[in-house]
Design a protein around this motif. Structure first.
Motif, PDB file in Angstrom:
ATOM      1  N   GLU A  56       0.818  -1.207   0.000  1.00  0.00           N
ATOM      2  CA  GLU A  56       0.000   0.000   0.000  1.00  0.00           C
ATOM      3  C   GLU A  56       0.855   1.262   0.000  1.00  0.00           C
ATOM      4  O   GLU A  56       0.565   2.245   0.678  1.00  0.00           O
ATOM      5  N   GLY A  57       1.944   1.223  -0.751  1.00  0.00           N
ATOM      6  CA  GLY A  57       2.792   2.394  -0.889  1.00  0.00           C
ATOM      7  C   GLY A  57       3.694   2.666   0.290  1.00  0.00           C
ATOM      8  O   GLY A  57       4.396   3.668   0.311  1.00  0.00           O
ATOM      9  N   LYS A  58       3.684   1.818   1.294  1.00  0.00           N
ATOM     10  CA  LYS A  58       4.496   2.026   2.485  1.00  0.00           C
ATOM     11  C   LYS A  58       5.436   0.840   2.666  1.00  0.00           C
ATOM     12  O   LYS A  58       5.148  -0.268   2.235  1.00  0.00           O
ATOM     13  N   ALA A  59       6.554   1.096   3.338  1.00  0.00           N
ATOM     14  CA  ALA A  59       7.496   0.025   3.609  1.00  0.00           C
ATOM     15  C   ALA A  59       6.861  -0.972   4.564  1.00  0.00           C
ATOM     16  O   ALA A  59       6.217  -0.598   5.548  1.00  0.00           O
ATOM     17  N   LYS A  60       7.006  -2.280   4.281  1.00  0.00           N
ATOM     18  CA  LYS A  60       6.471  -3.299   5.186  1.00  0.00           C
ATOM     19  C   LYS A  60       7.149  -3.203   6.539  1.00  0.00           C
ATOM     20  O   LYS A  60       6.504  -3.261   7.583  1.00  0.00           O
ATOM     21  N   PHE A  61       8.461  -3.077   6.517  1.00  0.00           N
ATOM     22  CA  PHE A  61       9.225  -2.924   7.748  1.00  0.00           C
ATOM     23  C   PHE A  61      10.007  -1.622   7.671  1.00  0.00           C
ATOM     24  O   PHE A  61      10.977  -1.516   6.913  1.00  0.00           O
ATOM     25  N   GLY A  62       9.585  -0.622   8.440  1.00  0.00           N
ATOM     26  CA  GLY A  62      10.328   0.625   8.484  1.00  0.00           C
ATOM     27  C   GLY A  62      11.588   0.469   9.307  1.00  0.00           C
ATOM     28  O   GLY A  62      11.771  -0.531  10.011  1.00  0.00           O
ATOM     29  N   PRO A  63      12.489   1.452   9.282  1.00  0.00           N
ATOM     30  CA  PRO A  63      13.742   1.368  10.045  1.00  0.00           C
ATOM     31  C   PRO A  63      13.522   1.190  11.543  1.00  0.00           C
ATOM     32  O   PRO A  63      14.366   0.629  12.235  1.00  0.00           O
ATOM     33  N   GLY A  64      12.373   1.640  12.060  1.00  0.00           N
ATOM     34  CA  GLY A  64      12.114   1.518  13.486  1.00  0.00           C
ATOM     35  C   GLY A  64      11.207   0.366  13.851  1.00  0.00           C
ATOM     36  O   GLY A  64      10.728   0.298  14.990  1.00  0.00           O
ATOM     37  N   HIS A  65      10.962  -0.565  12.929  1.00  0.00           N
ATOM     38  CA  HIS A  65       9.997  -1.636  13.181  1.00  0.00           C
ATOM     39  C   HIS A  65      10.459  -2.584  14.280  1.00  0.00           C
ATOM     40  O   HIS A  65       9.662  -3.011  15.116  1.00  0.00           O
TER      41      HIS A  65
END
Length: 654
Positions: free
Chosen positions: A461-470
């Motif tokens: 959905e246009g967003k990273a599945k795992f962001g740097p802070g996940h």
């Protein structure tokens, strides 16, 4: 006239794709993004095919190639960031089927110009583009409605590109037998690159635009819409300057209207850390106005830093936190409990094994009292590394230090084994095996390195599945320098505590591995050796068994081999020496893995080795291989002969 005419003579395939991206920019942003990404992929794969100075990574898809250190070093941070931006936009357009904004598509073509300029300047053997060559934006204004590409056609072309992944590895796997034309090309390209690097480039890579474009993209991927006036260039009062005012480049707001974070953008040619003091002053003013201190980010478009200055010094990060991650970070300033005062769950680890408790407390002390964010745990095989780290995860979760954890291993079998251990020992953590459950939700995620690399690059959905802070904690099983070298993009991307596990004796771990964990050479966070485990009665000492095999004792003669083994002999990389007729005993396992020899050793083990379960299965046994390739070969032969003994895990003695 195209901006990419300089490619036509020596890079015709790259030229064709680049021109198509340029032509589509004013008609179909999605098509322009796709063709820009296709151009980057063709250019990068051309470089890896032709340049002997570039090393193939663990796989040859475009993301892995871009992050390979030898390519990133050759291209430089400016070209690397541009290529990564273009590839990310292509993924959004084709894989996620997201609408691409016209400005982003035009920006991708502009960035593509600089990537292609670098390619031609570095590798062209005849005529190189002039240093003063500049991008002509007016070309993008020309419209031709007949050029619009159907999305189905773009998907089909992307599928064709994806199907070719692996061809580069196959082509270059036997470097001694490259065809004459490719060998000549690689020699010419090496010379061209050497000559280009000897003369500093004065080309204007338009880095300021790259900075803004790339920071915007990373923030949007983290879920920040940036669609309100207060999101960008936010005015603050009380600054120590003549006007008494300042403008924060980006403010990341919480749902309650309070600032969660701010981003200070510095000019790309400047060190991102030059924005540190300015960002601190902005944080002071926002805190004074809203009663909440935001987390500080500063970036030059290539390097990104995070600074939660109430707890830690600044550190590099791969991007920006999402809203919920920032909310949790701020909440923990007051909610997390002291690790030293939180009891361990000895039902998981430590019961009758005090060294496990000691290891957990040593890591907790490093994190809590010493402000460290990395730890290295050295424990002998069989002493319970996995159970120890599960108990550590339990401690961090109950104390409010960790919400989500990532466990990384280099093989699927080890991931499966660890997933089973977490499910048995800590079921409330809802373990997710990412190798088989890509979309599941949980608190502990387990993965191989290539799987995680692909998930980092993927979008939902246009967003990273795992962001740097996940993830709050990453655990590396069998941590050593080679893992970091091959998969460093994972560790550079995520911002988390890092715990390495290894069974390699502490005096045999190379100093570079210690430096990766910010430790003094030879001094891990905690260690429990085989000798200690034997003395304490938890392990038994190894028993050496001599296997009387003629080849291992006497060496090999080419004339004595089977036709299949002669073919294997001929295919080996013997270096610049002539192919020998014999191999002495000491060199046998370094050069040639003789199937009959390996099979006889395995048979001897199964007949005379340690047995369990009434003699039906082999007990825990260590087989020392000469190198990793030898270990893999032994594993293949073992699994072929004894498929029911699936727990076989060969280890190379390092």
């Amino acid at each position: 006239m195209s901006n990419f005419a300089f490619l036509a003579a020596e890079f015709p395939t790259v030229h064709e794709a680049a021109v198509e991206a340029e032509r589509q920019a004013g008609v179909s942003p999605t098509a322009a993004a796709f063709f820009a990404g296709k151009t980057v992929e063709l250019a990068v794969k051309w470089a890896f095919r032709a340049d002997p100075g570039l090393k193939l990574p663990y796989q040859d898809n475009i993301s892995a190639l871009l992050h390979e250190p030898s390519f990133r070093g050759a291209a430089g941070e400016a070209v690397f960031a541009k290529a990564k931006f273009i590839n990310t936009l292509r993924n959004r357009a084709v894989h996620e089927e997201k609408t691409i904004r016209p400005g982003d598509a035009a920006g991708a073509v502009k960035e593509l110009f600089h990537v292609c300029f670098w390619l031609a300047r570095t590798y062209a053997r005849k005529t190189k583009p002039p240093e003063g060559l500049a991008f002509d934006a007016s070309v993008l204004a020309r419209r031709d409605e007949t050029l619009r590409k159907a999305f189905a056609h773009l998907k089909a072309q992307q599928a064709e590109l994806d199907a070719k992944n692996g061809e580069l590895t196959k082509l270059l796997s036997d470097r001694q037998n490259l065809d004459a034309e490719l060998q000549r090309l690689r020699a010419e390209v090496a010379a061209a690159r050497h000559a280009a690097e000897a003369t500093p480039s004065t080309h204007d890579y338009n880095e300021a635009e790259t900075r803004d474009r790339y920071i915007d993209l990373l923030l949007r991927e983290a879920g920040w819409a940036l669609d309100r006036p207060e999101d960008i260039e936010f005015r603050v009062e009380g600054m120590p300057n003549e006007q008494g005012v300042g403008f924060v480049d980006y403010v990341l707001w919480g749902a309650d209207g309070k600032p969660l974070g701010l981003v200070e953008a510095k000019r790309t040619r400047k060190d991102a850390r030059q924005g540190q003091q300015q960002a601190k002053l902005y944080a002071d003013r926002l805190e004074a106005r809203y009663g909440q201190r935001p987390v500080i980010f500063y970036s030059n478009g290539y390097e990104h830093w995070i600074w939660d200055d109430v707890r830690y010094p600044p550190r590099q990060i791969g991007g920006f936190y999402k809203r919920d991650e920032l909310e949790l970070l701020i909440q923990r300033r007051t909610s997390r409990r002291k690790l030293a005062e939180t009891k361990l769950n000895t039902k998981i680890a430590g019961d009758k094994r005090p060294y496990q408790q000691r290891a957990i407390r040593a890591i907790a002390k490093a994190f809590e009292d010493e402000g460290e964010r990395k730890a290295l745990l050295v424990m002998a095989t069989g002493s319970g590394k996995t159970r120890t780290v599960i108990a550590l995860v339990d401690l961090l979760m109950r104390a409010g230090w960790a919400k989500r954890v990532l466990f990384l291993a280099d093989r699927v079998a080890l991931v499966n084994q660890a997933a089973g251990a977490f499910k048995a020992q800590l079921p409330d953590s809802a373990p997710v095996n990412l190798v088989t459950e890509r979309t599941s939700e949980g608190r502990v995620f387990l993965s191989t390195y290539p799987t995680m690399m692909n998930l980092i690059d993927g979008r939902r959905e246009g967003k990273a599945k795992f962001g740097p802070g996940h993830f709050d904690l990453i655990v590396i099983d069998e941590a050593h320098r080679s893992v970091y070298q091959r998969y460093r993009a994972i560790f550079e991307y995520f911002d988390s505590f890092l715990v390495g596990l290894t069974a390699t004796p502490k005096d045999e771990i190379d100093k570079n591995t210690y430096s990766l964990f910010d430790l003094e050479d030879g001094v891990p966070t905690d260690a429990y050796s085989l000798e200690e485990a034997v003395t304490d009665g938890h392990l038994v000492p190894p028993v050496a068994i001599s296997v009387p095999l003629k080849i291992v004792r006497s060496g090999l003669r080419y004339d004595d081999l089977s036709e299949e083994e002669k073919d294997q002999w001929d295919m080996l990389e013997w270096g610049e020496d002539e192919i020998p007729d014999t191999v002495e005993a000491a060199e046998v396992n370094k050069r040639l893995f003789n199937q009959d020899t390996v099979d006889q050793v395995i048979a001897h083990l199964m007949q005379n080795g340690l047995k369990v379960e009434g003699g039906d299965r082999p007990g825990k046994t260590i087989i020392f291989a000469k190198n990793q390739a030898h270990a893999v070969y032994i594993e293949a032969r073992f699994n072929a002969a004894y498929p029911s003994c699936w727990t076989f895990r060969p280890r190379r003695h390092l």
